[in-house]
Design an enzyme around this catalytic site. Structure first.
Site, PDB file in Angstrom:
ATOM      1  N   LYS A  72      -0.530   5.509  -5.549  1.00 27.86           N
ATOM      2  CA  LYS A  72      -1.607   5.215  -6.519  1.00 27.86           C
ATOM      3  C   LYS A  72      -2.410   6.472  -6.860  1.00 27.86           C
ATOM      4  O   LYS A  72      -2.716   6.728  -8.023  1.00 27.86           O
ATOM      5  CB  LYS A  72      -2.549   4.135  -5.953  1.00 27.86           C
ATOM      6  CG  LYS A  72      -1.852   2.806  -5.704  1.00 27.86           C
ATOM      7  CD  LYS A  72      -2.766   1.807  -5.042  1.00 27.86           C
ATOM      8  CE  LYS A  72      -3.119   2.145  -3.624  1.00 27.86           C
ATOM      9  NZ  LYS A  72      -2.000   2.070  -2.659  1.00 27.86           N
TER      10      LYS A  72
ATOM     11  N   GLN B 233      -5.081  -0.121  -1.194  1.00 27.90           N
ATOM     12  CA  GLN B 233      -4.134  -0.990  -0.493  1.00 27.90           C
ATOM     13  C   GLN B 233      -3.061  -1.472  -1.492  1.00 27.90           C
ATOM     14  O   GLN B 233      -2.792  -0.800  -2.458  1.00 27.90           O
ATOM     15  CB  GLN B 233      -4.843  -2.182   0.185  1.00 27.90           C
ATOM     16  CG  GLN B 233      -5.697  -1.795   1.375  1.00 27.90           C
ATOM     17  CD  GLN B 233      -7.036  -1.201   1.010  1.00 27.90           C
ATOM     18  OE1 GLN B 233      -7.818  -1.800   0.294  1.00 27.90           O
ATOM     19  NE2 GLN B 233      -7.315  -0.010   1.494  1.00 27.90           N
TER      20      GLN B 233
ATOM     21  N   GLY C 286      -5.941   5.825   1.830  1.00 26.31           N
ATOM     22  CA  GLY C 286      -5.673   7.266   1.864  1.00 26.31           C
ATOM     23  C   GLY C 286      -4.834   7.579   0.643  1.00 26.31           C
ATOM     24  O   GLY C 286      -3.676   7.194   0.582  1.00 26.31           O
ATOM     25  N   HIS C 287      -5.444   8.197  -0.363  1.00 28.09           N
ATOM     26  CA  HIS C 287      -4.747   8.458  -1.625  1.00 28.09           C
ATOM     27  C   HIS C 287      -4.474   9.962  -1.736  1.00 28.09           C
ATOM     28  O   HIS C 287      -5.409  10.762  -1.759  1.00 28.09           O
ATOM     29  CB  HIS C 287      -5.582   7.955  -2.807  1.00 28.09           C
ATOM     30  CG  HIS C 287      -5.734   6.462  -2.804  1.00 28.09           C
ATOM     31  ND1 HIS C 287      -6.431   5.770  -3.751  1.00 28.09           N
ATOM     32  CD2 HIS C 287      -5.245   5.519  -1.955  1.00 28.09           C
ATOM     33  CE1 HIS C 287      -6.377   4.475  -3.483  1.00 28.09           C
ATOM     34  NE2 HIS C 287      -5.666   4.298  -2.384  1.00 28.09           N
TER      35      HIS C 287
ATOM     36  N   ASN D  45     -10.205   2.751   4.590  1.00 24.11           N
ATOM     37  CA  ASN D  45      -8.850   2.402   5.071  1.00 24.11           C
ATOM     38  C   ASN D  45      -7.807   2.984   4.115  1.00 24.11           C
ATOM     39  O   ASN D  45      -6.659   3.196   4.473  1.00 24.11           O
ATOM     40  CB  ASN D  45      -8.671   0.874   5.210  1.00 24.11           C
ATOM     41  CG  ASN D  45      -9.147   0.078   4.000  1.00 24.11           C
ATOM     42  OD1 ASN D  45      -9.789   0.603   3.100  1.00 24.11           O
ATOM     43  ND2 ASN D  45      -8.831  -1.203   3.980  1.00 24.11           N
TER      44      ASN D  45
ATOM     45  N   GLY E 285       0.812  -1.218   0.000  1.00 21.56           N
ATOM     46  CA  GLY E 285       0.000   0.000   0.000  1.00 21.56           C
ATOM     47  C   GLY E 285       0.843   1.264   0.000  1.00 21.56           C
ATOM     48  O   GLY E 285       2.074   1.211   0.135  1.00 21.56           O
ATOM     49  N   ASP E 286       0.174   2.400  -0.242  1.00 18.70           N
ATOM     50  CA  ASP E 286       0.810   3.727  -0.209  1.00 18.70           C
ATOM     51  C   ASP E 286       1.924   3.891  -1.231  1.00 18.70           C
ATOM     52  O   ASP E 286       2.879   4.643  -1.023  1.00 18.70           O
ATOM     53  CB  ASP E 286       1.358   4.035   1.208  1.00 18.70           C
ATOM     54  CG  ASP E 286       0.281   3.929   2.254  1.00 18.70           C
ATOM     55  OD1 ASP E 286      -0.884   4.242   1.935  1.00 18.70           O
ATOM     56  OD2 ASP E 286       0.589   3.538   3.390  1.00 18.70           O
TER      57      ASP E 286
END
Ligand code: GDP
Ligand code: IMO
Ligand code: MG
Length: 423
Positions: A16, A223, A40-41, A38, A12-13
Site C-alpha cells: 500500500k 492492514q 508498516g508502510h 501496527n 496486509g503488507d
C-alpha cells in the site's frame, strides 16, 4: 466526488505504501483513516528506504497535505520517532502534517494490556503487533478513550491518570508481565509535546471543505480487508474497519463522496501472525516466496507466512470494498518459479465453492489450484506492460478472467518507479 481509496485486499503488507506514494502526486491531500502503528508502510525512493507507521505515505510528495484522520489511533512515542526520522531526511513536512482532534491516543498501559492479553491466550494468540491497538479501540468504543483534542484541556492529566489506573487494575487480572511504567510515562509525556506542536484539525470539516473546493483526496488504508474487525478472519483480525466503509467513519465523509476504490493484492499471498490462511504453503515454494519476496514484517520483523494467490478470498474482498481498480504488486517475485499456482476454488468437505465460509477454521478447506508455467525471466523494475514475458502477461490475463476485472497497475519492484500503469 473527489475521494479515492487505496486499501489492501489480503491480510496486509500488499504494498500500500508504495502505491500511495506513487499515486499521491495526483492528489492534494492524503489521509490515513484507521489503524495505528501496527501498520508498516514501506517506500523506496531513489534507493532510499523509508518505513511509515502513522504518517500517511503521501508525505514525500512536496506540497501535499497529509492527515492522520479521526479513525486512527496514535502512539505519541512512535509518532515522534517517525517525525524525527523524517526530519533527518531533510524534507519539509511539518507544516503539511495535520492530525484530527478526534483521533484516539495509545497509552503505555494500552500496550501492556495488549501484551498481557496475548500472553494469556497461549496457542490461541492473535499474533498482535503488541502496539496497543486492540485495547485502545476497546476504550474508544467503551467511551473511555483519550483523544488528541483532550491534550490541551486542563483536566488532561487527571483524565490520563484515571484511565491509566483503570488499566493497572485490569492488568492485575492477568498473569504478571514486566514493565517500567515510570520510564515509559516520562517518554510518553515528552513525545506528547511533539504531537501537541502539530496542527490539530476538525478533520470532517477540513476534508468536506476541501471536497467542496474541488480538491482531490486519497484515503490510505492500513492492514488488509481480511483483517477487518467485521469481515476478516475473526478473531484473528485487527480492531478497526479496514475496508472502504472505514473511510467514511474514519474521516467524516459521506459514502457518495467516494469515487475510485483501488484494491491491492500481491501476485501471491502472505499473512503475519496467527489465523487461517487456506492457500498457505509449507514447502520449498513457500520458503522461496518468503526469501525472494523478503517477506518480513515492516513493523515487527517477524517472518510472513507465504502462499499462492487465493481467488475466493479476493472475490470476497473485491465485493465488500466495491473495488473499481486492481493493483497487483510483487509480480517480479514470481520471476524464477517452475510453475505458478492460483487457488481458484475451495473444497469444503466435498463441496466446491468460491464463497468464504463463516469460519475459515471450523472446517477443512482444501483449495483447488490452477497451475501456470513460470516465465523464468527477470523483469524486475519493468514499467511497460509490453516488455513483460508472454507467460507473465498470460498470468495477469488469467487473474483478470478469474476476478472478472481488469488489472490497472502492476508493480515490479519496491522502487517508486517500478510500476506499470495500464490505460
Ligand atoms: P504495506 O504495509 O502494504 O505498505 O506493505 P509493506 O511495506 O509492509 O510490505 C511490502 C514490501 O514489499 C515492502 O518491503 C516493499 O518495499 C516491497 N514491495 C512493494 N512492491 C513491490 C514489488 O512490486 N516488488 C517487490 N519485489 N517488492 C515490493
Ligand atoms: P500494514 O498496514 C500485516 C496483524 C497482526 C496480527 C493482527 C492483529 O502494514 O499492512 P494488531 O497489532 O492489530 O492487534 O494485530 O493483525 N496486522 C498486520 N499484518 N500488516 C499490517 O499492517 C498489520 N497490522 C496488524 O500481525 O495478526
Ligand atoms: Mg506493512
Amino acid at each position: 466526488m473527489a475521494v479515492d481509496v487505496i486499501l489492501g485486499l489480503q491480510w496486509g503488507d500488499e504494498g500500500k505504501g508504495k502505491i500511495v506514494d506513487f499515486l499521491a502526486k495526483n492528489y492534494s491531500i492524503v489521509c490515513r483513516f484507521q489503524g495505528g502503528p501496527n501498520a508498516g508502510h514501506t517506500l523506496k525512493i531513489d534507493g532510499n528506504k523509508y518505513v511509515l507507521h502513522t504518517i500517511p505515505s503521501g508525505i514525500f510528495r512536496e506540497g501535499i497535505v497529509n492527515i492522520i484522520g479521526n479513525g486512527v489511533v496514535i502512539d505519541p512515542i512512535t509518532l515522534s520517532k517517525e517525525i524525527e526520522n523524517l526530519t533527518q531526511t531533510g524534507i519539509e513536512f511539518l507544516s503539511r502534517l495535520l492530525v484530527s482532534n478526534k483521533a484516539h491516543l495509545i497509552l503505555p498501559t494500552h500496550r501492556y494490556l495488549d501484551a498481557a492479553s496475548e500472553a494469556s491466550k497461549g496457542k490461541q494468540k492473535i499474533g498482535s503487533t503488541l502496539k496497543g491497538i486492540g485495547p485502545t479501540y476497546m476504550d474508544k468504543t467503551g467511551r473511555n478513550g483519550l483523544r488528541v483534542g483532550d491534550i490541551k484541556l486542563a483536566s488532561f492529566n487527571a483524565k490520563y491518570k484515571s484511565l491509566r489506573d483503570k488499566h493497572l487494575a485490569l492488568l492485575r487480572q492477568y498473569p504478571p508481565i514486566e514493565f517500567d511504567l515510570e520510564a515509559e510515562e516520562e517518554k510518553w509525556f515528552k513525545c506528547l509535546e511533539v504531537l501537541k506542536n502539530l496542527q490539530a484539525i476538525d478533520c470532517e470539516y477540513y476534508i468536506n471543505k476541501a471536497i467542496t473546493e474541488g480538491k482531490q483526496i486519497l484515503a490510505e488504508g492500513a492492514q488488509g480487508s481480511m483483517l477487518d474487525i467485521d469481515f476478516g478472519t475473526y478473531p484473528f483480525v485487527t480492531s478497526s474497519n479496514t475496508i472502504t466503509s472505514g473511510v467514511c467513519s474514519g474521516l467524516g465523509i459521506a459514502p457518495q463522496k467516494i469515487r475510485d476504490v483501488i484494491g491491492i493484492t500481491k501476485a501471491y499471498c502472505t499473512r503475519v501472525g496467527g489465523g487461517p490462511f487456506p492457500t498457505e504453503l509449507f514447502d520449498d515454494n513457500g520458503a522461496k516466496l518468503g526469501k525472494i519476496g523478503m517477506e518480513f514484517g515492516a513493523t515487527t520483523g517477524r517472518p510472513r507466512r507465504c502462499g499462492w494467490i487465493d481467488i475466493p478470498q479476493l472475490k470476497y474482498t473485491l465485493m465488500i470494498n466495491g473495488v473499481t481498480q486492481i493493483v497487483v504488486t510483487k509480480l517480479d517475485v514470481l520471476d524464477h518459479f517452475e510453475e505458478v499456482k492460483v487457488g481458484t476454488k475451495y473444497n469444503i468437505e466435498g463441496n466446491e465453492t468460491d464463497e468464504l465460509p463463516y469460519d475459515l477454521t471450523a472446517q477443512q478447506i482444501t483449495p483447488k489450484y490452477q497451475s501456470y508455467k513460470g516465465w523464468h525471466t527477470d523483469m524486475a523494475g519493468a514499467n511497460d506492460f509490453d516488455v513483460l514475458p508472454p507467460l507473465a502477461k498470460d498470468y495477469i490475463g488469467q487473474l483478470e478472467q478469474l476476478l472478472g476485472m481488469r488489472i490497472k497497475y502492476i508493480s515490479t519492484g519496491p522502487e517508486r518507479k517500478s510500476l506499470i500503469v495500464r490505460d
